[in-house]
Design a protein around this motif. Sequence first.
Motif, PDB file in Angstrom:
ATOM      1  N   SER A 166       0.820  -1.208   0.000  1.00 44.61           N
ATOM      2  CA  SER A 166       0.000   0.000   0.000  1.00 44.61           C
ATOM      3  C   SER A 166       0.852   1.256   0.000  1.00 44.61           C
ATOM      4  CB  SER A 166      -0.947   0.014   1.210  1.00 44.61           C
ATOM      5  OG  SER A 166      -1.998  -0.903   1.039  1.00 44.61           O
ATOM      6  N   VAL A 167       2.153   1.087   0.133  1.00 49.30           N
ATOM      7  CA  VAL A 167       3.049   2.235   0.018  1.00 49.30           C
ATOM      8  C   VAL A 167       2.880   2.923  -1.341  1.00 49.30           C
ATOM      9  CG1 VAL A 167       4.986   0.861  -0.879  1.00 49.30           C
ATOM     10  CG2 VAL A 167       5.438   3.011   0.333  1.00 49.30           C
ATOM     11  N   VAL A 168       2.465   2.172  -2.376  1.00 47.46           N
ATOM     12  CA  VAL A 168       2.301   2.793  -3.700  1.00 47.46           C
ATOM     13  C   VAL A 168       1.132   3.764  -3.722  1.00 47.46           C
ATOM     14  CG1 VAL A 168       3.317   0.809  -4.881  1.00 47.46           C
ATOM     15  CG2 VAL A 168       0.849   0.967  -4.659  1.00 47.46           C
ATOM     16  N   LEU A 169       0.246   3.712  -2.719  1.00 49.15           N
ATOM     17  CA  LEU A 169      -0.840   4.678  -2.647  1.00 49.15           C
ATOM     18  C   LEU A 169      -0.337   6.079  -2.317  1.00 49.15           C
ATOM     19  CD1 LEU A 169      -3.489   2.554  -0.702  1.00 49.15           C
ATOM     20  CD2 LEU A 169      -3.443   3.051  -3.157  1.00 49.15           C
ATOM     21  N   THR A 170       0.931   6.180  -1.911  1.00 44.76           N
ATOM     22  CA  THR A 170       1.512   7.485  -1.603  1.00 44.76           C
ATOM     23  C   THR A 170       2.588   7.877  -2.609  1.00 44.76           C
ATOM     24  OG1 THR A 170       2.999   6.364  -0.037  1.00 44.76           O
ATOM     25  CG2 THR A 170       1.029   7.367   0.854  1.00 44.76           C
ATOM     26  N   LEU A 171       2.742   7.086  -3.677  1.00 43.47           N
ATOM     27  CA  LEU A 171       3.714   7.397  -4.719  1.00 43.47           C
ATOM     28  C   LEU A 171       3.002   7.947  -5.954  1.00 43.47           C
ATOM     29  CD1 LEU A 171       5.944   4.171  -4.624  1.00 43.47           C
ATOM     30  CD2 LEU A 171       6.184   6.254  -3.262  1.00 43.47           C
TER      31      LEU A 171
END
Length: 401
Positions: A166-171
């Motif tokens: 879910s880190v990609v939700l902030t990229l």
Amino acid sequence: MSSVTGRPDDVPALRPPPSTSVPAWRRRPRPAGVLRALAVFAAVRLTGIVLVVLLDRSVGRSPGRTLTHSWDSKWYLSIARHGYDYHWRESAAGLIQTDRAFFPLYPALIRAVSTVLPLSTDQAALLIAWSAALAAAYGVYAVVHRIHGVAVATVTVALWAMLPHSVVLTLAYTEPLFCALAAWALYAVLTSRMLLAGLLSALAGLTRPSGFAIAAAVLAVAVHEAVRHRGRIPPSLWAGALLAPAGWAGYVLWVGARTGDLLHGYFTVQAAWNSRIDFGLQELRFLRALFLHGGKVGYPLALVIVAAALLLFALLCLDRPPLVLLVYTGALVALVVLASGPFGSKPRFLLPAFPLLIPMARAMVRGWWARRAQVVAVATALGAVSLWYGAYLVVLAKQPL
């Protein structure tokens, strides 16, 4: 529960009696408890952003640079600045990888926002991604609340926020935008607004290759309704069904026309990125090498996540969800299992398949009152590990995300 709308008898409808003095779009109150769920989501993802920034500083990068310059982000920013056919590279196998592999909606929005507002393309990319992530969390909550109520919806959003990838939700990635469009398209189907579902599905199809999954789900519901009512269905349903695949199909045909091969051109472009349907043959070869020789830390975890997704999909099927959720989630899982590509990226491809988390959320809610302390302790520990791992994955790990 087997209805198309997916609303059990004990969950109140979200539509109040119509009022002639209030516009239709204002007559739909927000689902109960959604603000609390969004606060949890925002807190988790903001913590993730802080960890990424701290790791950037620890390795000597400009703080936050990873947020806009990780893997695919560079390609989307290039398209936003220069358009297509500007950025390309040669792969290790000697194949030419071009920017035509990347769908157009996200870079088009970046260009539009950076033109209208006094923002750089990097800043516009993050503004869109973070806004879309919040809209996606709202959509996830609305879908699950419609079927299972407040508690399960809240836990599902929290679990979704804490997934390692879910880190990609902030990229500056397309996943936040795609998840938002897909979740609200699912909700539109559940609330019998098929024309809106078709429009959102078309936009999702302009966002990512996996847009075909939501289009397939909308089409499946349309066919189901046509069979159930023997063809006596409103024109809006047919219009929504025809509109649903338009975005995905339109971009595929556009790339085909640009390459001179209308039907196969896009798939040739994707093949240069080692992305094709090979029914899992590459994955089997990769896993054999992984077990024999080992690999980077992200690969074993990716294997665990993919295996867990298969188990959770089986549990979801046993739960008899609405048809639209079943087809959508099944298409995403099938794409991950049957298509080639970087194995470490497969958990990211599963991120839009949030209905997989519903069986886990229901189990946690059932055990909440009996084992509240244990549930909180386990969730907190897993969340902390997941956030640190996500930051490590995008800042320090040398593998495709």
